[in-house]
Design a protein around this motif. Structure first.
Motif, PDB file in Angstrom:
ATOM      1  N   ALA A 130      -2.327 -21.076  -5.298  1.00  0.00           N
ATOM      2  CA  ALA A 130      -0.872 -20.857  -5.643  1.00  0.00           C
ATOM      3  C   ALA A 130      -0.591 -19.640  -6.443  1.00  0.00           C
ATOM      4  N   ALA A 131      -1.431 -18.876  -7.087  1.00  0.00           N
ATOM      5  CA  ALA A 131      -1.171 -17.499  -7.704  1.00  0.00           C
ATOM      6  C   ALA A 131      -1.105 -16.451  -6.684  1.00  0.00           C
ATOM      7  N   ILE A 132      -1.957 -16.716  -5.697  1.00  0.00           N
ATOM      8  CA  ILE A 132      -1.919 -15.779  -4.612  1.00  0.00           C
ATOM      9  C   ILE A 132      -0.899 -15.907  -3.820  1.00  0.00           C
ATOM     10  N   ILE A 133      -0.229 -17.192  -3.539  1.00  0.00           N
ATOM     11  CA  ILE A 133       1.004 -17.234  -2.554  1.00  0.00           C
ATOM     12  C   ILE A 133       2.158 -16.541  -3.616  1.00  0.00           C
ATOM     13  N   SER A 134       2.180 -16.725  -4.797  1.00  0.00           N
ATOM     14  CA  SER A 134       3.281 -16.368  -5.528  1.00  0.00           C
ATOM     15  C   SER A 134       3.172 -14.578  -5.542  1.00  0.00           C
ATOM     16  N   VAL A 135       2.004 -14.106  -5.497  1.00  0.00           N
ATOM     17  CA  VAL A 135       2.102 -12.700  -5.478  1.00  0.00           C
ATOM     18  C   VAL A 135       2.392 -12.172  -4.080  1.00  0.00           C
ATOM     19  N   LEU A 136       2.282 -12.809  -2.973  1.00  0.00           N
ATOM     20  CA  LEU A 136       2.685 -12.542  -1.463  1.00  0.00           C
ATOM     21  C   LEU A 136       4.244 -12.624  -1.547  1.00  0.00           C
ATOM     22  N   VAL A 137       4.682 -13.677  -2.199  1.00  0.00           N
ATOM     23  CA  VAL A 137       6.147 -14.041  -2.364  1.00  0.00           C
ATOM     24  C   VAL A 137       6.912 -12.940  -3.139  1.00  0.00           C
ATOM     25  N   PHE A 138       6.151 -12.423  -4.319  1.00  0.00           N
ATOM     26  CA  PHE A 138       6.610 -11.142  -4.928  1.00  0.00           C
ATOM     27  C   PHE A 138       6.602 -10.047  -4.229  1.00  0.00           C
ATOM     28  N   ILE A 139       5.763  -9.599  -3.205  1.00  0.00           N
ATOM     29  CA  ILE A 139       5.555  -8.718  -2.435  1.00  0.00           C
ATOM     30  C   ILE A 139       6.562  -8.532  -1.435  1.00  0.00           C
ATOM     31  N   ILE A 140       6.838  -9.649  -0.743  1.00  0.00           N
ATOM     32  CA  ILE A 140       8.038  -9.883   0.291  1.00  0.00           C
ATOM     33  C   ILE A 140       9.412  -9.546  -0.524  1.00  0.00           C
ATOM     34  N   ALA A 141       9.715 -10.122  -1.624  1.00  0.00           N
ATOM     35  CA  ALA A 141      10.983  -9.826  -2.353  1.00  0.00           C
ATOM     36  C   ALA A 141      11.216  -8.202  -2.661  1.00  0.00           C
ATOM     37  N   PHE A 142       9.910  -7.741  -3.258  1.00  0.00           N
ATOM     38  CA  PHE A 142      10.110  -6.261  -3.484  1.00  0.00           C
ATOM     39  C   PHE A 142      10.239  -5.485  -2.294  1.00  0.00           C
ATOM     40  N   ALA A 143       9.733  -5.791  -1.036  1.00  0.00           N
ATOM     41  CA  ALA A 143       9.443  -4.856  -0.018  1.00  0.00           C
ATOM     42  C   ALA A 143      10.844  -4.751   0.697  1.00  0.00           C
ATOM     43  N   PHE A 144      11.574  -6.049   0.539  1.00  0.00           N
ATOM     44  CA  PHE A 144      12.983  -5.965   1.177  1.00  0.00           C
ATOM     45  C   PHE A 144      14.012  -5.493   0.176  1.00  0.00           C
ATOM     46  N   SER A 145      13.883  -5.491  -1.176  1.00  0.00           N
ATOM     47  CA  SER A 145      14.859  -5.037  -1.989  1.00  0.00           C
ATOM     48  C   SER A 145      14.472  -3.785  -2.883  1.00  0.00           C
ATOM     49  N   ALA A 146      13.956  -3.926  -4.050  1.00  0.00           N
ATOM     50  CA  ALA A 146      14.054  -2.824  -5.066  1.00  0.00           C
ATOM     51  C   ALA A 146      12.986  -1.645  -4.196  1.00  0.00           C
ATOM     52  N   GLY A 147      11.967  -2.071  -3.297  1.00  0.00           N
ATOM     53  CA  GLY A 147      11.105  -0.794  -2.709  1.00  0.00           C
ATOM     54  C   GLY A 147      12.080   0.247  -2.245  1.00  0.00           C
ATOM     55  N   PRO A 148      12.709  -0.339  -0.985  1.00  0.00           N
ATOM     56  CA  PRO A 148      13.602   0.706  -0.448  1.00  0.00           C
ATOM     57  C   PRO A 148      15.075   1.025  -0.848  1.00  0.00           C
ATOM     58  N   VAL A 149      15.608   0.019  -1.373  1.00  0.00           N
ATOM     59  CA  VAL A 149      16.967   0.054  -1.889  1.00  0.00           C
ATOM     60  C   VAL A 149      17.271   0.992  -2.962  1.00  0.00           C
ATOM     61  N   VAL A 150      16.185   0.946  -3.869  1.00  0.00           N
ATOM     62  CA  VAL A 150      16.481   1.848  -5.303  1.00  0.00           C
ATOM     63  C   VAL A 150      16.296   3.538  -4.825  1.00  0.00           C
ATOM     64  N   TRP A 151      15.553   3.766  -3.698  1.00  0.00           N
ATOM     65  CA  TRP A 151      15.464   4.980  -3.100  1.00  0.00           C
ATOM     66  C   TRP A 151      16.779   5.452  -2.440  1.00  0.00           C
ATOM     67  N   VAL A 152      17.241   4.334  -1.845  1.00  0.00           N
ATOM     68  CA  VAL A 152      18.572   4.846  -1.070  1.00  0.00           C
ATOM     69  C   VAL A 152      19.500   4.863  -1.891  1.00  0.00           C
ATOM     70  N   LEU A 153      19.685   4.104  -3.065  1.00  0.00           N
ATOM     71  CA  LEU A 153      20.873   4.261  -4.092  1.00  0.00           C
ATOM     72  C   LEU A 153      20.830   5.621  -4.812  1.00  0.00           C
ATOM     73  N   CYS A 154      19.501   6.026  -5.185  1.00  0.00           N
ATOM     74  CA  CYS A 154      19.485   7.363  -5.899  1.00  0.00           C
ATOM     75  C   CYS A 154      19.695   8.426  -5.110  1.00  0.00           C
ATOM     76  N   SER A 155      19.558   8.283  -3.813  1.00  0.00           N
ATOM     77  CA  SER A 155      19.860   9.496  -2.961  1.00  0.00           C
ATOM     78  C   SER A 155      21.436   9.401  -2.690  1.00  0.00           C
TER      79      SER A 155
END
Length: 472
Positions: free
Chosen positions: A360-385
């Protein structure tokens, strides 16, 4: 947009985003190479720490000088400098004969990453049409994730074919004959894409916005004709940029920062966005993935390798969500959704680690990665530029990119001490709290910039419009 123009735009954006692939490979490589380096070069744990951390130090330095580089030399030639440093750094890493040389080479790699992480999103924001600007900048983030995954897969293959099977025992008769060639292959593999990147950037056009700011209007118009759907669109955009530049005074970004309260607001917002991106704990997952997997109860080398590759693959696939929807749903809704899921997922990681529910801990890590990868990962760089006005854009993005790398270093340096002091569960919970804080700050201050020209955003900013309303 004509077929010819769309191909030109895609080529330009892909070549600029290729810096992300190199960035990702260099981020992912060191975790699996460091024990080989230690044994082959006979260096201490302290030297290995310097080898790991030197790249982030170089990246911070590269990010901090990039504002002056892009302002004076332009976006294109700053990318040329970054590509050259990538080539030199990859060669230095592959040929290093002692720890000192390896640290210097890693600093050079870091400088190239710092310049690229600053310049590539900036260049993409100024060259891409506003209707697909978010998608094109997100391509840079996608290639970072592909680079990380590539390094995880290649390095795992090398390690599995160099180890005899028992952790710490190394053979000399497997796929790569000795550990020296193994780690040099891991660190030197970026030489191939580095050379492609270096060759490709010479074919990139200069940024039309930078050219107009330097008084080279006719050259800028010719470039816009090649990368816009019609002559009318190119002419309209050129005139909008000219009107914006005509109000500039020629002052430096720092002078503008001192004089203009409205500009200070976007600088602070950019810094805050980058800090929040790091404080959620993403690079802890990336840098210390094997350690976290073992902390969750999977102690074998094979399980750690499979888990690390799963993290990298999840990161790549989820980034396609951002590419598909960032210019449809908008930046702000995606950020709020992403941080909400990250907060819940990281809380789950903490709880499941505490109660020893490993899977369950590993699955939660993967869910976290999914959320980051479609949101904060790319979108923060987009907004800052996007949010910085042209006259102070170099300074503003210098501050936000520098904040990213400084916080990256700080979090990497404090993670293991926090893990020792608080334990895995409490440490993960701390990162979850940071995601909750991010949600409130995004709702209060972040504007929606989807489909809005950079010049319109700047006009609203300079007229005193609230940060969250800049895109209206």
């Amino acid at each position: 947009m004509t077929n010819s123009n769309s191909k030109t735009v895609f080529f330009v954006c892909f070549m600029a985003a290729l810096a992300g692939l190199l960035f990702g490979i260099d981020i992912g490589v060191i975790a699996q190479a460091k024990d080989f380096i230690k044994q082959d070069l006979g260096v201490s744990d302290n030297v290995i720490s310097w080898v790991v951390g030197s790249m982030m130090g170089g990246a911070t330095a590269g990010a901090l000088v990039s504002g002056k580089l892009t302002r004076q030399l332009g976006r294109k030639y700053s990318l040329v400098i970054s590509a050259t440093c990538f080539v030199l750094g990859a060669l230095g890493c592959a040929l290093a004969w002692n720890g000192t040389v390896l640290i210097i080479a890693r600093i050079i790699v870091g400088i190239s990453i710092g310049v690229a992480s600053f310049t590539a999103p900036l260049y993409l924001s100024e060259v891409a049409p506003k209707s697909i600007r978010g998608t094109m900048i997100t391509m840079y983030q996608l290639l970072i994730t592909i680079g990380i995954l590539t390094s995880f897969v290649v390095n795992t293959l090398i390690r599995n074919n160099t180890f005899t099977g028992a952790e710490g025992q190394i053979a000399a008769n497997f796929l790569i004959p000795d550990i020296s060639l193994s780690w040099r292959a891991m660190l030197g593999v970026t030489l191939i894409p580095s050379l492609i990147f270096l060759a490709g950037v010479f074919f990139l056009p200069k940024s039309p916005r930078w050219l107009i700011s330097k008084g080279k209007t006719e050259e800028a118009k010719k470039i816009l004709l090649k990368i816009r759907a019609s002559e009318d669109e190119a002419a309209s955009e050129a005139q909008e940029i000219i009107n914006t530049v005509s109000s500039h005074t020629g002052r430096s970004g720092f002078a503008m920062f001192r004089e203009k309260l409205n500009f200070r607001k976007t600088v602070y917002l950019g810094i805050t966005l980058q800090l929040l991106q790091q404080l959620c704990g993403i690079n802890i997952i990336m840098y210390f993935g094997p350690e976290l997997i073992k902390a969750a109860g999977y102690t074998s080398e094979f399980a750690a390798n499979v888990g690390t590759i799963a993290i990298g693959l999840t990161n790549v696939l989820a980034t396609f969500i951002a590419i598909a929807y960032i210019d449809k749903w908008g930046r702000k809704p995606i950020l709020i959704a992403g941080y909400s899921i990250m907060a819940v997922a990281m809380t789950g990681v903490a709880a499941f680690m505490h109660f020893n529910y490993s899977m369950a801990a590993i699955i939660s890590v993967l869910v976290f990665i999914i959320a980051f990868a479609f949101s904060a990962g790319p979108v923060v760089w987009v907004l800052c530029s996007e949010i910085q006005p042209l006259e102070g854009r170099d300074f503003g993005i210098t501050c936000s990119t520098g904040a990213n790398w400084l916080s990256n270093m700080a979090i990497a340096a404090t993670f293991l001490p926090l893990l020792s002091l608080l334990g895995a569960a409490a440490t993960m919970l701390l990162y979850a709290v940071c995601s909750v804080l991010a949600i409130f700050l995004i709702i209060m201050y972040v504007p929606e910039t989807k489909g809005v020209s950079l010049e319109h955003l700047e006009k609203n900013l300079m007229n005193g419009v609230k940060l969250r309303d800049l895109g209206k």
